[in-house]
Each structure stands twice: as C-alpha cells, then as structure tokens.
Design an enzyme around this catalytic site. Structure first.
Site, PDB file in Angstrom:
ATOM      1  N   LYS A   1      25.470 -24.823 -12.021  1.00 34.24           N
ATOM      2  CA  LYS A   1      24.565 -24.753 -13.168  1.00 34.24           C
ATOM      3  C   LYS A   1      24.067 -23.324 -13.371  1.00 34.24           C
ATOM      4  CE  LYS A   1      22.504 -29.377 -12.778  1.00 34.24           C
ATOM      5  NZ  LYS A   1      22.928 -29.878 -14.102  1.00 34.24           N
TER       6      LYS A   1
ATOM      7  N   ASP B   1      16.373 -34.756  -9.232  1.00 33.87           N
ATOM      8  CA  ASP B   1      17.563 -35.539  -9.557  1.00 33.87           C
ATOM      9  C   ASP B   1      17.675 -36.816  -8.715  1.00 33.87           C
ATOM     10  OD1 ASP B   1      19.602 -35.757 -11.377  1.00 33.87           O
ATOM     11  OD2 ASP B   1      21.070 -34.643 -10.194  1.00 33.87           O
TER      12      ASP B   1
ATOM     13  N   ASP C   1      29.568 -31.057 -11.762  1.00 33.27           N
ATOM     14  CA  ASP C   1      28.175 -31.261 -12.150  1.00 33.27           C
ATOM     15  C   ASP C   1      27.956 -32.660 -12.745  1.00 33.27           C
ATOM     16  OD1 ASP C   1      25.526 -30.670 -12.464  1.00 33.27           O
ATOM     17  OD2 ASP C   1      25.792 -29.361 -14.212  1.00 33.27           O
TER      18      ASP C   1
ATOM     19  N   ARG D   1      27.361 -39.901 -11.778  1.00 30.45           N
ATOM     20  CA  ARG D   1      28.209 -41.062 -12.039  1.00 30.45           C
ATOM     21  C   ARG D   1      29.166 -41.338 -10.882  1.00 30.45           C
ATOM     22  NH1 ARG D   1      30.271 -38.288 -17.474  1.00 30.45           N
ATOM     23  NH2 ARG D   1      28.207 -37.383 -17.229  1.00 30.45           N
TER      24      ARG D   1
HETATM   25  N1  BES Z   1      21.303 -34.258 -13.161  1.00 29.33           N
HETATM   26  C1  BES Z   1      22.034 -33.813 -14.285  1.00 29.33           C
HETATM   27  C2  BES Z   1      21.462 -34.299 -15.601  1.00 29.33           C
HETATM   28  C3  BES Z   1      20.109 -33.761 -15.987  1.00 29.33           C
HETATM   29  C4  BES Z   1      20.034 -32.599 -16.733  1.00 29.33           C
HETATM   30  C5  BES Z   1      18.957 -34.424 -15.644  1.00 29.33           C
HETATM   31  C6  BES Z   1      18.789 -32.116 -17.103  1.00 29.33           C
HETATM   32  C7  BES Z   1      17.719 -33.939 -16.014  1.00 29.33           C
HETATM   33  C8  BES Z   1      17.649 -32.779 -16.744  1.00 29.33           C
HETATM   34  C9  BES Z   1      23.464 -34.312 -14.188  1.00 29.33           C
HETATM   35  O1  BES Z   1      23.984 -34.431 -12.910  1.00 29.33           O
HETATM   36  C10 BES Z   1      24.324 -33.349 -14.916  1.00 29.33           C
HETATM   37  O2  BES Z   1      24.424 -32.236 -14.479  1.00 29.33           O
HETATM   38  N2  BES Z   1      24.930 -33.788 -15.998  1.00 29.33           N
HETATM   39  C11 BES Z   1      25.781 -32.957 -16.782  1.00 29.33           C
HETATM   40  C12 BES Z   1      26.976 -33.756 -17.176  1.00 29.33           C
HETATM   41  C13 BES Z   1      28.061 -32.941 -17.825  1.00 29.33           C
HETATM   42  C14 BES Z   1      28.648 -31.973 -16.835  1.00 29.33           C
HETATM   43  C15 BES Z   1      29.105 -33.881 -18.348  1.00 29.33           C
HETATM   44  C16 BES Z   1      24.991 -32.514 -18.006  1.00 29.33           C
HETATM   45  O3  BES Z   1      24.238 -33.324 -18.557  1.00 29.33           O
HETATM   46  O4  BES Z   1      25.117 -31.364 -18.396  1.00 29.33           O
HETATM   47 ZN    ZN Z   2      22.641 -34.685 -11.431  1.00 31.25          ZN
HETATM   48 MN    MN Z   3      24.851 -32.609 -12.230  1.00 37.31          MN
END
Ligand code: BES
Ligand code: ZN
Ligand code: MN
Length: 517
Positions: free
Chosen positions: A295, A306, A365, A369
C-alpha cells in the site's frame, strides 16, 4: 484486555424530582427554545428560571448544545446545578439522536467535573419523527449513548498522562428518571444494554491495539482468555500445522510474509439446546500492509484496524456469554498479518483453498477475501442455519457508502431483510449492494478457478462475489463490508470516540435478540 471506560454506572429512578441528590439535573430543550414537558415536575421556581433563560435566548436547543445554570434559591430541589441540553428539532427526534444526547451528557459531565447527574429527558415519552406512532426507546438509547461515549483508549498513555486523563473522567453515575410503573421493566433492559456495551468495549479495545502489540497469536490468546472468563465459550485454535493439514492455503498464504504465524480462531457457544446454529465470521488481519502489492504510506497506520470484523466477533461472543443467551453460535476469526518479505506470497501465485477452489492471487492486498475463503468454508462445516461475515474488506465500499452505512450482500433475502431491520434499530445501518450473476464473470481466472481481484469497477461487489464461492448456494449467508464504518478518525459523534467503533456488536446482538431467541 483492558476495561476501558467501563466505570460509569447508570440506573433508573422514579420521577420524584425533589428526592434526587446530585451535582446536576439535565433538562432537555427542543430546537427553538421549548423545554421538554417534564420540566413541570421541577416546581415553579425552576420552571420560571428555565423559561426566562430560554426567552432571553441563552440556548437555541440544537442537538448537543448546552448551558449550565445555578439552581434558583428556594427551589426545593437537591441538585447543585441545572444543565439545559439541546435535543435538536422536535420533528427530527430519533433513537439515534437520543444516543447522541446520552453521549453529550457523558462528555459534558466529564468536562465540567460532574460526578453524579440526574436527567428528566427519560421522563417524557418521545415518538419517531418519521412514524409518529412509533415509540422511541429513550431510556435505552440514552444509556447506550452515555456508555458508548464513556469509552476511551488510554492503555498506552504513560502514568502521568493517564492520571491527567483520569482526572478528566470524573463522571461516575447517571440516573435516568422514568415514571414509577416502568422502573422494573427499564432496569431489565439496562442490564441487556450494559452487556451489549461491554461487548462493544471489548471489540474497540481489541481493534485499537496496534499491530506490534496484537498479532494473530495475541488474538488467539485473547480467545483463550475469553473462554477462561466464560467457560460456556469453547475455543479452538488452528496454528500453521493444523492449517496446513486442513489445506487452508488462503490463510497460510496471507500469513506467509510475516514473522507472526497466522491462526484460525473458533469460539463455540452452545446454550440453545436444539435451536439452529448461527455462524459469525470476522476478518482478523492484525495489520494489512498490502503485502508485496504494498500500500501507499498515507493512512497505512489505519490498517491496524483491519481486524475490526474479528474484534466484533469477540465482542459479540462476550455479550452473548455475559447475558447468558439461550442460543447456539459459533464465532470464527481467521487471523493473519499481511506483510511483504522474501517468504511472502507473490502476485501471480496460485493457491488451493480448503474448499478445493483454486485462486490466482493477482493482488496480495486483496488478502481479506483469501483468509475469509477458508474461514467461510470452515464455518459451513458446522452446518449452521446462517452465516454472517463482517470484514473491513474493500476501499470500494467506503467510496460507495462513506461512513454512514456498511455494505450488505448475500444470498438469502429474509436474512438480509432481518439485518437491515437490526441496522435501522441500532443505528449500525447496512445498505444492500446487488450480486447479479454477471458480476461473477469479473473474477474468472485464466489459470485458476477464480482470481482475487475483479478490476476497477464494483470492487465491493466483486469481493462479495468472491466470498460467495465459498458458501453453498443453499447455505443462507450474508456479508457485511464494514470498511467505512469500522473506525472513525474524526469523532464527529459523541458516542463514537476516535478509533475503532466496535461496529457489528450492537447490530448482531439486535439481530439475535429479534430473530434467534
Ligand atoms: N483492508 C483493505 C480494505 C480497506 C481499505 C479497509 C481502506 C478500510 C479502509 C483490504 O484488504 C484491501 O486492501 N482491499 C483492496 C482490494 C483491492 C486490491 C482489490 C482495496 O480496497 O484497495
Ligand atoms: Zn485488508
Ligand atoms: Mn488489503
């Protein structure tokens, strides 16, 4: 775990105003400067004083606005001060506004060093603005809001700072006035609310722990502790060896980059005889750096949150056990830390999940899931009547709904309907997103059964579609994406202090109370 902010006592007392002793009496004022009807119980002296101040425009009555007044001499009351507290427009009163009002009482009493306070707010009955015949559960909402606002997280403040904070926390006792005939019934409700709020506090405490302090094994230890405190909860922990034996490569792959091994935590509570089983699954990523698909730096610190879904499962189980509910529940938390390293999974990797479904990991990231895939499959082996999962799953859900509602998806209309109702009642609102079969096309993989990202659009939905592959079609299942609601870094509402909100605990407690007992 710490017991942060659980030292406020709330009780119901009957409406004999002159017998109350304390530091303050809170009187509600509607926007426009009209006092609540129960002011009449305070006698002419107080009534005249309040009306005079309102006529002079000392307070408009907008939600949360307040002034303090000395008690007029010869009033016959035994409280030291009067607090006039704005309730907002009469036409927009809601259960949630009374939660906020309860929260403002807590905030104000701490700020002006009030230890015990009474309120008339609960003496009048109020009705929902949108549905005039529907009663607002004022006592419940005030207590809930007051308790939720009393939470604070100061485990890491050193002594001097902590002491200061504690001195700023003198508020100890809130008395809610109700008509005499309702005292015993409201007392019972307060006990329930207290058990639920304790669950919220546990969820907040767990979720507020930073990644270096609470890792997956730490979370597992918390589950063992919960079992010790409540023997009705039976905890099973899978460590790496067992995860490997069960073929849970989803959890293993996500955890593989971290020095801290992943865990699968299962907490069973069976006090419901032959009643149906509810499975609650919560994402437990103790820190999400993104892994090799790292990230950006901005806001990455928030990724200690998380595991808010997992924390809610802990909180819910504690509530259920504390209140000794006659139900059957299994709580499942896949816990892992998502880190980049030489042993981390790579974009392009293919893994086999416990269910046998193979996944092409195109973005490390999208790890939530992957751990949930194995956890949902594990949940299904308990043959539950319903599975509900809670997860800070996608930024896309935040984009869609902001922080006012969690995303809701699933395969069973009546289950989803029940969750929507529980959301309305508790203020932990959920909003449905569609799961049309066309969306499933977006996660087809060329090399495996499915891939773990669906492209730019409909990100919350494609994540939901991914999860749906790990529950049978006839298995009632709901997925709640709490990415936007799980934590608050601004604290715009008094009953949601900065940090983890503990979202999910009150929602699912309500859902259980109305549909599972
Ligand atoms: N934990 C994050 C989602 C998240 C983002 C929660 C901001 C709270 C605040 C999750 O694991 C993630 O990184 N999701 C990605 C998915 C993408 C790579 C398809 C996202 O949402 O960018
Ligand atoms: Zn996450
Ligand atoms: Mn993630």
């Amino acid at each position: 775990m710490d017991k942060n902010g659980q030292n406020l006592k709330i009780s119901v007392v009957n409406g004999a105003v002159s017998s109350w002793k304390g530091d303050a009496l809170v009187i509600g004022i509607y926007e426009g400067g009209e006092a609540q009807p129960a002011l009449a119980h305070c006698g002419k002296k107080v009534e005249n004083e309040v009306r005079k101040r309102l006529e002079e425009g000392w307070l408009r009555g907008s939600l949360g606005e307040s002034i303090l007044l000395p008690l007029p001499t010869g009033s016959g009351l035994n409280v030291s001060r009067l607090i006039l507290l704005g309730m907002g427009k009469k036409e927009s009163l809601s259960t949630e506004s009374f939660r906020a009002i309860g929260g403002y009482i807590t905030q104000l009493c701490h700020r002006v060093q009030i230890e015990t306070c009474h309120t008339l707010l609960s003496l009048d009955s109020h009705h929902k603005a949108k549905n005039k015949r529907q009663h607002i559960p004022v006592v419940e909402a005030l207590a809930e809001g007051a308790w939720l606002a009393n939470y604070r997280f100061d485990s890491f403040k050193s002594k001097e700072n902590k002491k200061e904070e504690r001195e700023e926390f003198p508020f100890k006792q809130l008395h809610l006035a109700v008509p005499g005939e309702r005292v015993s019934q409201e007392k019972k409700r307060l006990t329930e609310i207290e058990g639920i709020v304790h669950g919220v506090a546990l969820a907040r405490d767990l979720a507020n722990q930073p990644g270096n302090v609470l890792n997956p094994e730490g979370l597992a230890a918390q589950a063992r502790q919960l079992s010790e405190r409540f023997p009705a909860i039976k905890t099973t922990i899978y460590s790496e060896k067992m995860l490997a034996r069960k073929g849970m490569q989803g959890i293993l792959a996500v955890g593989s980059g971290s020095q801290s091994q992943p865990r699968l935590i299962t907490m069973e509570y069976r006090k419901g005889g032959d009643r149906p089983l509810l499975a609650v699954v919560g994402k437990g990523i103790t820190f999400d750096s993104g892994g090799i698909s790292l990230k950006g730096g901005e806001g990455m610190g928030d990724m200690k949150f998380d595991m808010c879904g997992g924390a809610a499962v802990f909180g819910l189980l504690q509530t259920i056990a504390e209140l000794d509910w006659p139900i059957n529940v299994v709580g499942i938390v896949p816990a892992a830390e998502n880190m980049p390293s030489g042993t981390a999974q790579r974009p392009g990797d293919v893994i086999r999940t416990a269910k046998g479904v193979t996944v092409e990991v195109l973005n490390t990231d999208a790890e939530g899931r992957l751990v949930l895939a194995d956890a949902l499959y594990h949940a299904s082996t308990f043959k539950p009547a319903a599975i509900v999962d809670l997860a800070t799953l996608t930024g896309a859900c935040m984009v869609a709904l902001g922080s006012q509602a969690s995303g809701l998806m699933g395969n069973d209309n009546s289950l989803l309907r029940q969750l929507e109702k529980a959301g309305e009642a508790t203020g932990e609102r959920v909003w449905r997103l569609p799961m049309y079969s066309e969306y499933q096309e977006l996660i087809k993989s060329t090399v495996a059964d499915i891939k773990n990202i669906g492209g730019r659009w409909a990100g919350a939905i494609t994540a939901g579609c991914f999860l749906s592959r790990f529950v049978e079609e006839k298995q009632a299942w709901a997925h709640i994406d709490i990415a936007g609601t799980a934590y608050d870094t601004s604290s715009s509402r008094p009953h949601y202090p900065k940090g983890a909100a503990g979202v999910g605990v009150r929602l699912l407690s309500r859902f259980i109370q109305t549909h599972w007992m």
